[in-house]
Design an enzyme around this catalytic site. Structure first.
Site, PDB file in Angstrom:
ATOM      1  N   TRP A 127      -1.922   6.538   3.365  1.00 14.96           N
ATOM      2  CA  TRP A 127      -1.644   5.170   2.898  1.00 14.96           C
ATOM      3  C   TRP A 127      -0.286   4.723   3.458  1.00 14.96           C
ATOM      4  CZ3 TRP A 127       1.187   4.041  -2.169  1.00 14.96           C
ATOM      5  CH2 TRP A 127       1.235   2.660  -2.425  1.00 14.96           C
ATOM      6  N   ASP A 208      -3.181  12.161  -5.313  1.00 18.01           N
ATOM      7  CA  ASP A 208      -3.110  10.727  -5.569  1.00 18.01           C
ATOM      8  C   ASP A 208      -4.530  10.217  -5.787  1.00 18.01           C
ATOM      9  OD1 ASP A 208      -2.583   8.057  -5.690  1.00 18.01           O
ATOM     10  OD2 ASP A 208      -1.584   7.900  -3.738  1.00 18.01           O
ATOM     11  N   LYS A 243      -7.291  -0.569  -9.322  1.00 22.14           N
ATOM     12  CA  LYS A 243      -8.570  -0.953  -8.718  1.00 22.14           C
ATOM     13  C   LYS A 243      -9.716  -0.809  -9.711  1.00 22.14           C
ATOM     14  CE  LYS A 243      -5.736  -0.151  -5.316  1.00 22.14           C
ATOM     15  NZ  LYS A 243      -5.184  -0.836  -4.192  1.00 22.14           N
TER      16      LYS A 243
HETATM   17  C1  LMR Z   1      -3.767  -1.000  -0.103  1.00 22.89           C
HETATM   18  O1  LMR Z   1      -3.694   0.102   0.450  1.00 22.89           O
HETATM   19  O2  LMR Z   1      -4.094  -2.029   0.482  1.00 22.89           O
HETATM   20  C2  LMR Z   1      -3.491  -1.100  -1.587  1.00 22.89           C
HETATM   21  O3  LMR Z   1      -3.251   0.168  -2.104  1.00 22.89           O
HETATM   22  C3  LMR Z   1      -2.438  -2.072  -1.897  1.00 22.89           C
HETATM   23  C4  LMR Z   1      -1.066  -1.619  -1.512  1.00 22.89           C
HETATM   24  O4  LMR Z   1      -0.204  -1.684  -2.376  1.00 22.89           O
HETATM   25  O5  LMR Z   1      -0.842  -1.228  -0.371  1.00 22.89           O
END
Ligand code: LMR
Length: 393
Positions: A127, A208, A243
């Site tokens: 992420w 996570d 989510k």
């Molecule tokens: C994403 O990956 O788009 C979501 O988890 C929102 C974020 O805060 O990045």
């Protein structure tokens, strides 16, 4: 004082929200930030959340501070949701946190106090915010191979080989389900192999879970966590309700820490309390109170399961639909990995220049890595989307 500062580029994901909003084209498509959307492009408040909020309005008598760890009723319900009813609760500490990000920030604080320089191994890719968030807190990060950008599969052998070189006490960040950004999760057997290695090398898992219920189901999606919890002496789990309860801006999540014994649990609980007090003092409560209402009421829980399943099913339908349309629009390219992904995200597998062209020429927004949020696909926009992708290939 601020003269020496330079402005920074917008966040790679959140920056897309404003860019998309300012685009005047009627046929624009938002595949950027990870929020769920209905077939008509809305991100509504879940019906079950509305019902729980009404109950709160009618019954809540105070907005006085809650403690640093939040509401024990919420924490206990979340612990069961994440770890299952049978988990060894005396070894677990769970605190309410401001969303998954807030929870990860507290986890980083705890790891820094506990083990100084031990690195955190993160999947490549992970992420977008994992590295700035954990690295910004002071942790040292190391990548482990995860996604094969050519074959669109998990590099499980390379992943295991790399973790084999980790040292005792190193932390391994895993995504419980719906890997963000690739959408590809290890199979249960692959998770078991990762767990074997974690046990053998005496590593510490930090899991996570931002999408529980978005891949297969609430229990199935917690497999990695529950399996690891039965095998390792210590682990950390960050869980988000953004989510699966659609409570994004209310900032709801938990941090759970599994420890060796009850004495250590009390020490860790006191450390967490101190870390929270020195960052945000107490967590926001409204969203957590809503989740607690839902999880303590059988009828509301059933309603939530139905709404969650509808979100999960729509995501799969839209990913499959795009894959079908791309088979026709771009027959020379293989997009079958779209149908193998879980949750909101997958990679299209196109270049950053092609992503930019999609934005500039077609009003189609996605993260530069070509990560798409399939919730932005609808029956009405999918043909335009597939043809536009084909046009930039
Ligand atoms: C994403 O990956 O788009 C979501 O988890 C929102 C974020 O805060 O990045």
């Amino acid at each position: 004082m601020f003269d020496s500062m330079k402005s920074l580029p917008a966040d790679a994901i959140l920056g897309l929200i404003a860019e998309y909003r300012n685009d005047r084209r009627n046929n624009k498509i938002d595949l950027g930030v990870g929020v769920y959307r209905t077939a008509d492009g809305q991100t509504p408040v879940l019906d079950v959340v509305k019902k729980a909020e009404q109950k709160l309005i009618d019954t809540q008598t105070s907005k006085a501070y809650i403690g640093t760890a939040g509401d024990p009723r919420f924490n206990s319900a979340m612990q069961t949701l994440v770890f299952g009813a049978a988990e060894d609760k005396p070894r677990l500490v769970t605190i309410q946190a401001p969303g998954g990000s807030g929870s990860l920030r507290v986890a980083a604080g705890l790891l820094l106090r506990a083990q100084n320089a031990a690195p955190v191994w993160v999947s490549d890719p992970t992420w977008n915010n994992h590295v700035p968030l954990l690295g910004g807190a002071g942790l040292a990060l190391q990548p482990y191979p995860y996604y094969d950008t050519e074959k669109h599969v998990i590099r499980i052998d390379a992943l295991l080989d790399t973790l084999r070189s980790a040292s005792r006490g190193d932390v391994v960040l895993l995504h419980a389900c719906c890997h963000n950004p690739s959408g590809l999760d290890p199979t249960p057997d692959e998770f078991r192999a990762i767990a074997d290695l974690i046990v053998e090398r005496e590593l510490v898992p930090l899991v996570d879970m931002a999408y529980q219920g978005f891949a297969t189901g609430l229990d199935e999606d917690a497999f990695a966590i529950r399996h690891l919890a039965g095998r390792v002496p210590e682990m950390l789990v960050s869980s988000s309700c953004s989510k699966n309860f659609g409570l994004y801006r209310d900032r709801v999540g938990t941090l759970s820490v599994l420890v060796k014994d009850t004495k250590t649990r009390d020490i860790v609980a006191s450390q967490l309390s101190n870390i929270v007090r020195t960052i945000y003092s107490v967590p926001p409560d409204h969203g957590a109170a809503v989740v607690s209402e839902i999880l303590h009421d059988d009828e509301l829980t059933r309603d939530w399961h139905v709404e969650l399943a509808a979100m999960r099913n729509r995501l799969r339908e839209m990913a499959n639909l795009l894959e079908q349309k791309l088979k026709v629009a771009a027959p020379s390219r293989d997009f079958s990995h779209l149908a193998r992904a879980a949750g909101m995200f997958c990679f299209l597998g196109i270049s950053e220049a092609q992503v930019t062209r999609l934005k500039k020429d077609y009003g189609i927004y996605m993260v530069g890595s070509s990560r798409i949020n399939v919730a932005g696909i609808t029956a009405d926009n999918v043909d335009y989307l597939a043809e536009s992708i084909a046009a930039v290939l």
